[in-house]
Design a protein around this motif. Structure first.
Motif, PDB file in Angstrom:
ATOM      1  N   GLU A  10       3.988  -0.663   2.798  1.00  0.00           N
ATOM      2  CA  GLU A  10       4.936  -1.112   2.570  1.00  0.00           C
ATOM      3  C   GLU A  10       5.701  -2.131   4.062  1.00  0.00           C
ATOM      4  O   GLU A  10       5.757  -2.957   4.296  1.00  0.00           O
ATOM      5  N   LYS A  11       5.858  -0.564   4.697  1.00  0.00           N
ATOM      6  CA  LYS A  11       6.396  -1.292   6.311  1.00  0.00           C
ATOM      7  C   LYS A  11       5.116  -2.149   7.282  1.00  0.00           C
ATOM      8  O   LYS A  11       5.780  -3.581   7.124  1.00  0.00           O
ATOM      9  N   GLN A  12       4.073  -1.641   6.800  1.00  0.00           N
ATOM     10  CA  GLN A  12       3.420  -3.433   6.950  1.00  0.00           C
ATOM     11  C   GLN A  12       2.996  -4.584   6.040  1.00  0.00           C
ATOM     12  O   GLN A  12       3.613  -5.627   6.873  1.00  0.00           O
ATOM     13  N   VAL A  13       3.109  -4.457   5.206  1.00  0.00           N
ATOM     14  CA  VAL A  13       3.406  -5.700   4.379  1.00  0.00           C
ATOM     15  C   VAL A  13       4.729  -6.398   4.500  1.00  0.00           C
ATOM     16  O   VAL A  13       4.842  -7.687   4.959  1.00  0.00           O
ATOM     17  N   ALA A  14       5.997  -5.483   5.026  1.00  0.00           N
ATOM     18  CA  ALA A  14       7.059  -6.366   5.207  1.00  0.00           C
ATOM     19  C   ALA A  14       7.337  -6.935   5.856  1.00  0.00           C
ATOM     20  O   ALA A  14       7.587  -7.786   6.638  1.00  0.00           O
ATOM     21  N   GLN A  15       6.070  -6.797   6.997  1.00  0.00           N
ATOM     22  CA  GLN A  15       5.951  -7.374   8.375  1.00  0.00           C
ATOM     23  C   GLN A  15       4.962  -8.623   8.545  1.00  0.00           C
ATOM     24  O   GLN A  15       5.389  -9.620   8.861  1.00  0.00           O
ATOM     25  N   ILE A  16       3.657  -8.321   7.921  1.00  0.00           N
ATOM     26  CA  ILE A  16       3.493  -8.904   7.828  1.00  0.00           C
ATOM     27  C   ILE A  16       4.236 -10.645   6.836  1.00  0.00           C
ATOM     28  O   ILE A  16       3.470 -11.781   6.831  1.00  0.00           O
ATOM     29  N   THR A  17       4.730 -10.430   5.818  1.00  0.00           N
ATOM     30  CA  THR A  17       5.544 -11.602   4.870  1.00  0.00           C
ATOM     31  C   THR A  17       6.569 -11.623   5.109  1.00  0.00           C
ATOM     32  O   THR A  17       6.806 -12.872   4.827  1.00  0.00           O
ATOM     33  N   GLY A  18       6.927 -11.178   5.776  1.00  0.00           N
ATOM     34  CA  GLY A  18       8.847 -11.272   6.254  1.00  0.00           C
ATOM     35  C   GLY A  18       9.878 -10.764   4.705  1.00  0.00           C
ATOM     36  O   GLY A  18      10.415 -10.890   4.840  1.00  0.00           O
ATOM     37  N   ILE A  19       8.974 -10.071   4.229  1.00  0.00           N
ATOM     38  CA  ILE A  19       9.868  -9.515   2.750  1.00  0.00           C
ATOM     39  C   ILE A  19      10.238  -8.664   3.066  1.00  0.00           C
ATOM     40  O   ILE A  19       9.733  -7.605   3.398  1.00  0.00           O
ATOM     41  N   SER A  20      11.434  -7.932   2.778  1.00  0.00           N
ATOM     42  CA  SER A  20      11.805  -6.591   3.100  1.00  0.00           C
ATOM     43  C   SER A  20      11.138  -5.100   2.232  1.00  0.00           C
ATOM     44  O   SER A  20      10.737  -6.443   1.359  1.00  0.00           O
ATOM     45  N   LYS A  22      13.050  -3.328   1.379  1.00  0.00           N
ATOM     46  CA  LYS A  22      13.874  -2.914  -0.371  1.00  0.00           C
ATOM     47  C   LYS A  22      13.807  -4.144  -1.390  1.00  0.00           C
ATOM     48  O   LYS A  22      13.210  -3.597  -2.439  1.00  0.00           O
ATOM     49  N   THR A  23      13.014  -5.289  -1.000  1.00  0.00           N
ATOM     50  CA  THR A  23      12.522  -6.574  -1.612  1.00  0.00           C
ATOM     51  C   THR A  23      11.464  -5.901  -2.372  1.00  0.00           C
ATOM     52  O   THR A  23      11.314  -6.057  -3.715  1.00  0.00           O
ATOM     53  N   LEU A  24      10.008  -5.282  -1.671  1.00  0.00           N
ATOM     54  CA  LEU A  24       9.336  -4.959  -2.097  1.00  0.00           C
ATOM     55  C   LEU A  24       9.783  -4.083  -3.006  1.00  0.00           C
ATOM     56  O   LEU A  24       8.567  -3.706  -4.299  1.00  0.00           O
ATOM     57  N   GLN A  25      10.777  -2.891  -2.456  1.00  0.00           N
ATOM     58  CA  GLN A  25      10.506  -2.142  -3.961  1.00  0.00           C
ATOM     59  C   GLN A  25      11.359  -2.326  -5.120  1.00  0.00           C
ATOM     60  O   GLN A  25      10.606  -1.992  -6.119  1.00  0.00           O
ATOM     61  N   GLN A  26      11.546  -3.397  -5.122  1.00  0.00           N
ATOM     62  CA  GLN A  26      12.497  -3.747  -5.673  1.00  0.00           C
ATOM     63  C   GLN A  26      11.669  -4.607  -7.078  1.00  0.00           C
ATOM     64  O   GLN A  26      12.001  -4.720  -8.241  1.00  0.00           O
ATOM     65  N   HIS A  27      10.761  -5.566  -6.545  1.00  0.00           N
ATOM     66  CA  HIS A  27       9.975  -5.757  -7.582  1.00  0.00           C
ATOM     67  C   HIS A  27       8.822  -4.979  -7.944  1.00  0.00           C
ATOM     68  O   HIS A  27       8.728  -5.535  -8.833  1.00  0.00           O
ATOM     69  N   ARG A  28       8.180  -4.339  -7.327  1.00  0.00           N
ATOM     70  CA  ARG A  28       8.029  -2.998  -7.885  1.00  0.00           C
ATOM     71  C   ARG A  28       8.935  -2.784  -9.377  1.00  0.00           C
ATOM     72  O   ARG A  28       7.609  -2.633 -10.368  1.00  0.00           O
ATOM     73  N   LYS A  32       7.470  -7.559 -10.434  1.00  0.00           N
ATOM     74  CA  LYS A  32       7.157  -8.423 -10.589  1.00  0.00           C
ATOM     75  C   LYS A  32       5.965  -9.015  -8.961  1.00  0.00           C
ATOM     76  O   LYS A  32       6.395  -7.597  -7.774  1.00  0.00           O
ATOM     77  N   GLY A  33       6.000  -9.673  -8.220  1.00  0.00           N
ATOM     78  CA  GLY A  33       5.559  -9.738  -6.874  1.00  0.00           C
ATOM     79  C   GLY A  33       4.196  -9.632  -6.380  1.00  0.00           C
ATOM     80  O   GLY A  33       3.132  -9.417  -7.281  1.00  0.00           O
ATOM     81  N   ILE A  34       4.222  -8.931  -4.842  1.00  0.00           N
ATOM     82  CA  ILE A  34       2.758  -8.847  -4.623  1.00  0.00           C
ATOM     83  C   ILE A  34       1.809  -6.989  -5.538  1.00  0.00           C
ATOM     84  O   ILE A  34       2.972  -5.779  -5.809  1.00  0.00           O
ATOM     85  N   ALA A  35       1.064  -7.058  -6.354  1.00  0.00           N
ATOM     86  CA  ALA A  35       0.011  -6.013  -6.433  1.00  0.00           C
ATOM     87  C   ALA A  35      -0.219  -4.981  -6.168  1.00  0.00           C
ATOM     88  O   ALA A  35      -0.245  -4.554  -4.956  1.00  0.00           O
ATOM     89  N   TYR A  36       0.044  -3.908  -6.035  1.00  0.00           N
ATOM     90  CA  TYR A  36      -0.426  -2.735  -5.539  1.00  0.00           C
ATOM     91  C   TYR A  36      -1.015  -1.790  -6.211  1.00  0.00           C
ATOM     92  O   TYR A  36      -0.881  -1.637  -7.337  1.00  0.00           O
ATOM     93  N   SER A  37      -1.077  -0.643  -5.440  1.00  0.00           N
ATOM     94  CA  SER A  37      -1.746   0.628  -5.838  1.00  0.00           C
ATOM     95  C   SER A  37      -1.060   1.673  -5.515  1.00  0.00           C
ATOM     96  O   SER A  37       0.447   1.433  -4.545  1.00  0.00           O
TER      97      SER A  37
END
Length: 64
Positions: A10-20, A22-28, A32-37
């Motif tokens: 999650e931390k690496q994706v936040a750095q790559i995309t500029g998405i925080s 917290k936003t990645l967590q909320q998307h999950r 919605k948002g980026i597919a994940y495993s």
């Protein structure tokens, strides 16, 4: 031999995309948002899924 996909935290994706993170967590949470495993409590994002998400949100300005 088949190439093994690369996964990011999650931390690496936040750095790559500029998405925080917290936003990645909320998307999950909102499904919605980026597919994940999910592996137990661990979340990983596949490189190709990150690129697909970014390409899907690409904006191309009209030529003047």
């Amino acid at each position: 031999m088949e190439k093994i996909p690369q996964y990011y935290t999650e931390k690496q994706v936040a750095q790559i995309t500029g998405i925080s993170r917290k936003t990645l967590q909320q998307h999950r949470w909102l499904n919605k948002g980026i597919a994940y495993s999910r592996l137990g409590r661990t979340i990983r994002y596949e490189h190709s899924d990150i690129l697909t998400f970014m390409d899907g949100n690409r904006v191309e300005p009209e030529a003047a």
